[in-house]
Scaffold this motif. Structure first.
Motif, PDB file in Angstrom:
ATOM      1  N   ILE A 282      15.882  15.890  55.913  1.00 39.49           N
ATOM      2  CA  ILE A 282      15.472  15.725  57.302  1.00 39.49           C
ATOM      3  C   ILE A 282      16.011  16.890  58.125  1.00 39.49           C
ATOM      4  O   ILE A 282      17.187  17.251  58.024  1.00 39.49           O
ATOM      5  CB  ILE A 282      16.003  14.390  57.878  1.00 39.49           C
ATOM      6  CG1 ILE A 282      15.478  13.209  57.072  1.00 39.49           C
ATOM      7  CG2 ILE A 282      15.633  14.241  59.351  1.00 39.49           C
ATOM      8  CD1 ILE A 282      13.982  13.025  57.161  1.00 39.49           C
ATOM      9  N   GLU A 286      13.568  16.634  63.417  1.00 40.01           N
ATOM     10  CA  GLU A 286      13.073  15.312  62.994  1.00 40.01           C
ATOM     11  C   GLU A 286      14.098  14.229  63.318  1.00 40.01           C
ATOM     12  O   GLU A 286      13.734  13.120  63.738  1.00 40.01           O
ATOM     13  CB  GLU A 286      12.768  15.332  61.499  1.00 40.01           C
ATOM     14  CG  GLU A 286      11.570  16.184  61.125  1.00 40.01           C
ATOM     15  CD  GLU A 286      11.428  16.356  59.617  1.00 40.01           C
ATOM     16  OE1 GLU A 286      10.282  16.367  59.136  1.00 40.01           O
ATOM     17  OE2 GLU A 286      12.458  16.499  58.930  1.00 40.01           O
ATOM     18  N   GLU A 289      13.959  13.374  67.047  1.00 37.78           N
ATOM     19  CA  GLU A 289      12.815  12.532  67.387  1.00 37.78           C
ATOM     20  C   GLU A 289      13.108  11.068  67.091  1.00 37.78           C
ATOM     21  O   GLU A 289      12.660  10.172  67.810  1.00 37.78           O
ATOM     22  CB  GLU A 289      11.570  12.992  66.621  1.00 37.78           C
ATOM     23  CG  GLU A 289      11.035  14.345  67.057  1.00 37.78           C
ATOM     24  CD  GLU A 289      10.618  14.367  68.522  1.00 37.78           C
ATOM     25  OE1 GLU A 289      10.078  13.347  69.005  1.00 37.78           O
ATOM     26  OE2 GLU A 289      10.839  15.405  69.184  1.00 37.78           O
ATOM     27  N   LYS A 290      13.875  10.814  66.037  1.00 35.87           N
ATOM     28  CA  LYS A 290      14.239   9.445  65.690  1.00 35.87           C
ATOM     29  C   LYS A 290      15.277   8.870  66.657  1.00 35.87           C
ATOM     30  O   LYS A 290      15.333   7.654  66.870  1.00 35.87           O
ATOM     31  CB  LYS A 290      14.795   9.385  64.259  1.00 35.87           C
ATOM     32  CG  LYS A 290      13.763   9.649  63.158  1.00 35.87           C
ATOM     33  CD  LYS A 290      14.436   9.709  61.801  1.00 35.87           C
ATOM     34  CE  LYS A 290      13.440   9.948  60.673  1.00 35.87           C
ATOM     35  NZ  LYS A 290      12.655   8.723  60.354  1.00 35.87           N
ATOM     36  N   GLY A 327      16.757   9.772  55.854  1.00 38.81           N
ATOM     37  CA  GLY A 327      15.998   9.641  57.097  1.00 38.81           C
ATOM     38  C   GLY A 327      16.220   8.319  57.794  1.00 38.81           C
ATOM     39  O   GLY A 327      15.636   8.058  58.837  1.00 38.81           O
TER      40      GLY A 327
END
Length: 335
Positions: A282, A286, A289-290, A327
């Motif tokens: 990851i 990214e 964004e999570k 992730g």
């Protein structure tokens, strides 16, 4: 001292008499338990940091058994009044920069987990900059440094640790005379330079090949010593490494001892059996964004050592992290 009625209002009036502070204006109730009251400092209901603290304890007969008045409670006098206007949407780019990958120990899973987490920071309400979280957790006497430590030559002589003589108690005469603690004395420029030299000499002995790889974050007095907080000068960090607390003699300005986070883990046998971190799958973008919808921004007055006053900020924080291998979004407290 014995309270006629150990009710909160009676204790509060006694505190006001002893401290010349006003309840609801300078100090506010933080916690109430049987035989104990704890107060903190606020400005118009907004928390401040560093905050003054008052703690009072009494026994079943109303006899005072413990009283601590810590901090000058000057926030109300030394603050810049303004309306809080910050929104997370306004500082999204900054928030992304604060996301860092850290090697985090998971003892339940018996492995080291690479975790993306947000490094807490205070964002000035007026948009003029940020104040680091670590740089504000000390008292007003903290001397913020943020200086990279470099040297041309190492020192082959080994560093010899000395035992620490921690000053815990005070005499009755000192208590009743209201003699200020030596720990409240500010650190002068001359003392700062001597401390930085002590930090450099220790690093030259213990980390001879690491010139330019360490940053002295701050200096502050505690229990008769000057503490130097030193951190690794790199982005990818580990919970096991990257931070040293150096204890400096406040009279000779020589480093007498230090604590390295990695040594603590090794002494406890925590590093021996942990598996290495998994493959990174990851990216930082990214991960952000999570985490984006999980960020929190809370108003707080923070002491700005440059302006020498409390300024209104938003504390940017996130209680979750992202496993850089899987992730998965995880509450940091569960790792």
């Amino acid at each position: 001292m014995q309270f006629d009625s150990a009710q909160p209002n009676v204790v509060i009036k006694w505190i006001e008499q002893e401290t010349d502070l006003i309840y609801g204006e300078h100090f506010h109730l933080q916690k109430e338990e049987k035989g104990e009251l704890t107060f903190e400092e606020k400005i118009a209901g907004v928390p401040v940091t560093p905050s003054g603290m008052i703690e009072v304890k009494w026994d079943e007969h109303g006899q005072l058994i413990y009283f601590v008045h810590h901090g000058p409670f000057v926030a109300k006098k030394k603050h810049r009044a303004e309306k809080y206007t910050l929104l997370i949407e306004m500082i999204e780019s900054l928030a992304q920069q604060q996301v860092q990958r850290i090697e985090w120990p998971s003892f339940d899973q018996n492995k080291i987990r690479p975790i993306y987490a947000l490094e807490e920071v205070y964002v000035k309400n007026d948009g003029t900059g940020i104040l680091s979280f670590e740089g504000t957790i000390q008292e007003h006497q903290c001397f913020n440094i943020n200086q990279i430590i470099k040297w041309d030559e190492s020192i082959t002589e080994p560093f010899v640790r000395k035992g620490l003589n921690i000053q815990e108690g005070i005499s009755t005469d000192q208590a009743f005379s209201l003699e200020p603690s030596p720990d409240t004395m500010p650190i002068s420029e001359e003392e700062k330079d001597k401390c930085l030299k002590a930090v450099q000499n220790l690093l030259r002995k213990e980390y001879p090949n690491d010139t330019g790889k360490w940053v002295c974050i701050s200096l502050h007095r505690d229990h008769g010593y000057i503490h130097a907080t030193v951190k690794a000068n790199r982005q990818d960090r580990s919970m096991f490494t990257g931070k040293i607390m150096i204890f400096i003699d406040a009279y000779t300005f020589e480093a007498v001892n230090y604590i390295n986070r990695q040594e603590i883990f090794k002494m406890c046998g925590m590093l021996d059996e942990l598996q290495s971190p998994g493959k990174i799958t990851i990216s930082k973008q990214e991960a952000f964004e999570k985490l984006k919808d999980r960020l929190e921004l809370i108003p707080i007055y923070v002491y700005d050592f440059t302006e020498k006053q409390y300024v209104l900020c938003g504390k940017l924080d996130c209680h979750d992290g992202v496993d850089a291998a899987s992730g998965e979004v995880i509450p940091l407290q569960d790792i």
